[in-house]
Design a protein around this motif. Structure first.
Motif, PDB file in Angstrom:
ATOM      1  N   ARG A 174       0.780 -67.908 -52.610  1.00 32.24           N
ATOM      2  CA  ARG A 174       1.990 -68.431 -53.241  1.00 32.24           C
ATOM      3  C   ARG A 174       3.222 -67.637 -52.822  1.00 32.24           C
ATOM      4  O   ARG A 174       4.284 -68.206 -52.542  1.00 32.24           O
ATOM      5  CB  ARG A 174       1.825 -68.363 -54.761  1.00 32.24           C
ATOM      6  CG  ARG A 174       2.954 -68.985 -55.578  1.00 32.24           C
ATOM      7  CD  ARG A 174       2.868 -70.482 -55.543  1.00 32.24           C
ATOM      8  NE  ARG A 174       3.795 -71.064 -54.595  1.00 32.24           N
ATOM      9  CZ  ARG A 174       3.755 -72.326 -54.193  1.00 32.24           C
ATOM     10  NH1 ARG A 174       2.802 -73.138 -54.605  1.00 32.24           N
ATOM     11  NH2 ARG A 174       4.638 -72.783 -53.350  1.00 32.24           N
ATOM     12  N   ASP A 175       3.086 -66.282 -52.752  1.00 31.41           N
ATOM     13  CA  ASP A 175       4.200 -65.438 -52.323  1.00 31.41           C
ATOM     14  C   ASP A 175       4.619 -65.774 -50.888  1.00 31.41           C
ATOM     15  O   ASP A 175       5.817 -65.844 -50.585  1.00 31.41           O
ATOM     16  CB  ASP A 175       3.809 -63.961 -52.412  1.00 31.41           C
ATOM     17  CG  ASP A 175       3.836 -63.439 -53.841  1.00 31.41           C
ATOM     18  OD1 ASP A 175       4.290 -64.190 -54.734  1.00 31.41           O
ATOM     19  OD2 ASP A 175       3.396 -62.302 -54.060  1.00 31.41           O
ATOM     20  N   ASP A 197       6.501 -69.114 -50.943  1.00 27.63           N
ATOM     21  CA  ASP A 197       7.817 -69.021 -51.566  1.00 27.63           C
ATOM     22  C   ASP A 197       8.799 -68.270 -50.681  1.00 27.63           C
ATOM     23  O   ASP A 197       9.960 -68.694 -50.509  1.00 27.63           O
ATOM     24  CB  ASP A 197       7.710 -68.327 -52.929  1.00 27.63           C
ATOM     25  CG  ASP A 197       6.995 -69.185 -53.967  1.00 27.63           C
ATOM     26  OD1 ASP A 197       6.863 -70.402 -53.722  1.00 27.63           O
ATOM     27  OD2 ASP A 197       6.560 -68.635 -55.004  1.00 27.63           O
ATOM     28  N   ARG A 198       8.376 -67.159 -50.099  1.00 29.47           N
ATOM     29  CA  ARG A 198       9.292 -66.365 -49.286  1.00 29.47           C
ATOM     30  C   ARG A 198       9.636 -67.070 -47.975  1.00 29.47           C
ATOM     31  O   ARG A 198      10.764 -66.960 -47.485  1.00 29.47           O
ATOM     32  CB  ARG A 198       8.699 -64.982 -49.029  1.00 29.47           C
ATOM     33  CG  ARG A 198       8.618 -64.147 -50.297  1.00 29.47           C
ATOM     34  CD  ARG A 198       7.968 -62.795 -50.079  1.00 29.47           C
ATOM     35  NE  ARG A 198       7.833 -62.090 -51.351  1.00 29.47           N
ATOM     36  CZ  ARG A 198       8.787 -61.359 -51.914  1.00 29.47           C
ATOM     37  NH1 ARG A 198       9.968 -61.251 -51.307  1.00 29.47           N
ATOM     38  NH2 ARG A 198       8.585 -60.752 -53.067  1.00 29.47           N
ATOM     39  N   GLU A 205      12.170 -69.793 -49.257  1.00 27.22           N
ATOM     40  CA  GLU A 205      13.442 -69.317 -49.802  1.00 27.22           C
ATOM     41  C   GLU A 205      14.218 -68.440 -48.827  1.00 27.22           C
ATOM     42  O   GLU A 205      15.450 -68.463 -48.801  1.00 27.22           O
ATOM     43  CB  GLU A 205      13.178 -68.536 -51.101  1.00 27.22           C
ATOM     44  CG  GLU A 205      12.589 -69.397 -52.219  1.00 27.22           C
ATOM     45  CD  GLU A 205      12.083 -68.556 -53.380  1.00 27.22           C
ATOM     46  OE1 GLU A 205      12.283 -67.317 -53.339  1.00 27.22           O
ATOM     47  OE2 GLU A 205      11.496 -69.132 -54.322  1.00 27.22           O
TER      48      GLU A 205
END
Length: 346
Positions: free
Chosen positions: A50-51, A54-55, A58
């Motif tokens: 998930r990290d 997301d990174r 974003e």
């Protein structure tokens, strides 16, 4: 110098039962601990995936950051595997496939990481992945067994046979019996071509009975082939006889190398009546009949079963799925795919 084993007294009354209970409790605690560790690991992998997602979304990080992350994590935790670039990409795919982190509390979180990779790489549909995860938990499938069932589309074929079970069996048995039967049955492990005769198929099924039991599914036990019955002084022989341990019923299987015909139902029903009269125990449920034929007209099969009072099912079988010769030589083997998957997970 070794320690002396103390002299053991004879166990007192009730000791054996107590020891058995202790062993069961210890094993249960071990299983709970292993499950808890697995859930934590799957949860961690989901969070890492998930990290990464997301990174990248974003902050616009490219795929190269995964290479860097793999290097840094392996350097920080040299004794801990699982942080290869390939495995980090699987974590990313895992989080993308399951956007809600609560998924780790579902069967997906109860199966090993290697099993989850199988579901990710071999299945595209979310509900199908969940179904195979639940089946893995229920039956204790190994990773190789899961691969085999996914490739054979076992769950997609369950409950697809044409039956009259809803009308002819008690409700406690009808759903289970219907879900037990598949359509079609894949018999390609027999190594026979499409022109094989009925007796050849029967003999091959007996020769490969372990494979056939796997294809039939959990609960089936083999009783015999060409089972002899005598009715009114005449002799008859059942193609194949099985017993289903969960339904507690005999299952008569008749094989027809051609197209389904309504008169086949009469013959199978006669064998079922004979089994009920001569073989079945009074505590057994009603005998079930399964007709395996090369092809069937579904409307004809439904009409043939509609007013029949005996629990019957009709399914097709497939002896082989032919591939064009050029594909047979160019497609990777199962063993090659297994090696690739195994090499990607550390």
């Amino acid at each position: 110098m070794t320690d002396k084993v103390p002299a053991l007294t004879d166990p007192p009354e009730g000791y054996a039962d107590w020891l058995t209970d202790l062993k069961d409790r210890i094993q249960a605690a071990q299983q709970r601990a292993a499950l808890a560790v697995n859930i934590e690991l799957i949860g961690l992998y989901w969070q890492i995936g998930r990290d990464i997602l997301d990174r990248q979304a974003e902050q616009g990080w490219g795929a190269k950051v995964v290479d860097r992350l793999s290097h840094d994590l392996r350097e920080a935790f040299p004794g801990l595997g699982g942080f290869s670039r390939a495995n980090l990409m699987y974590m990313r795919a895992f989080a993308e496939a399951w956007p809600d982190g609560a998924i780790v509390q579902q069967p997906v979180g109860q199966i090993p990481w290697g099993h989850n990779i199988v579901l990710l790489t071999k299945l595209k549909d979310t509900s199908t992945r969940l179904a195979y995860a639940a089946a893995t938990v229920k039956h204790g499938w190994s990773r190789n067994t899961l691969v085999m069932h996914v490739e054979a589309r076992t769950l997609e074929r369950q409950g697809k046979a044409i039956t009259n079970f809803a009308r002819t069996l008690p409700s406690v048995h009808s759903d289970l019996a219907h879900e037990t039967l598949k359509d079609p049955y894949k018999l390609d492990f027999l190594g026979l071509d499409a022109g094989a005769r009925e007796r050849e198929i029967e003999q091959a099924l007996v020769d490969h009975v372990a494979d056939f039991l796997i294809e039939l599914g959990a609960g089936f036990a083999y009783v015999g082939r060409q089972v002899h019955l005598e009715v009114g002084g005449d002799e008859f022989f059942i193609d194949l006889l099985f017993y289903h341990l969960r339904i507690r019923a005999y299952v008569v299987i008749e094989i027809k190398a051609g197209k389904f015909r309504p008169e086949h139902v009469g013959q199978l029903g006669f064998y079922m009546t004979a089994v009920d009269a001569q073989v079945k125990h009074e505590d057994d449920a009603a005998t079930i009949g399964l007709l395996l034929c090369k092809t069937k007209n579904e409307v004809v099969a439904e009409y043939a079963l509609r007013d029949n009072a005996r629990p019957l099912g009709v399914s097709e079988f497939q002896l082989a799925e032919a591939l064009p010769e050029q594909l047979q030589t160019s497609l990777p083997t199962i063993e090659q795919i297994e090696r690739e998957l195994a090499g990607g997970v550390q």
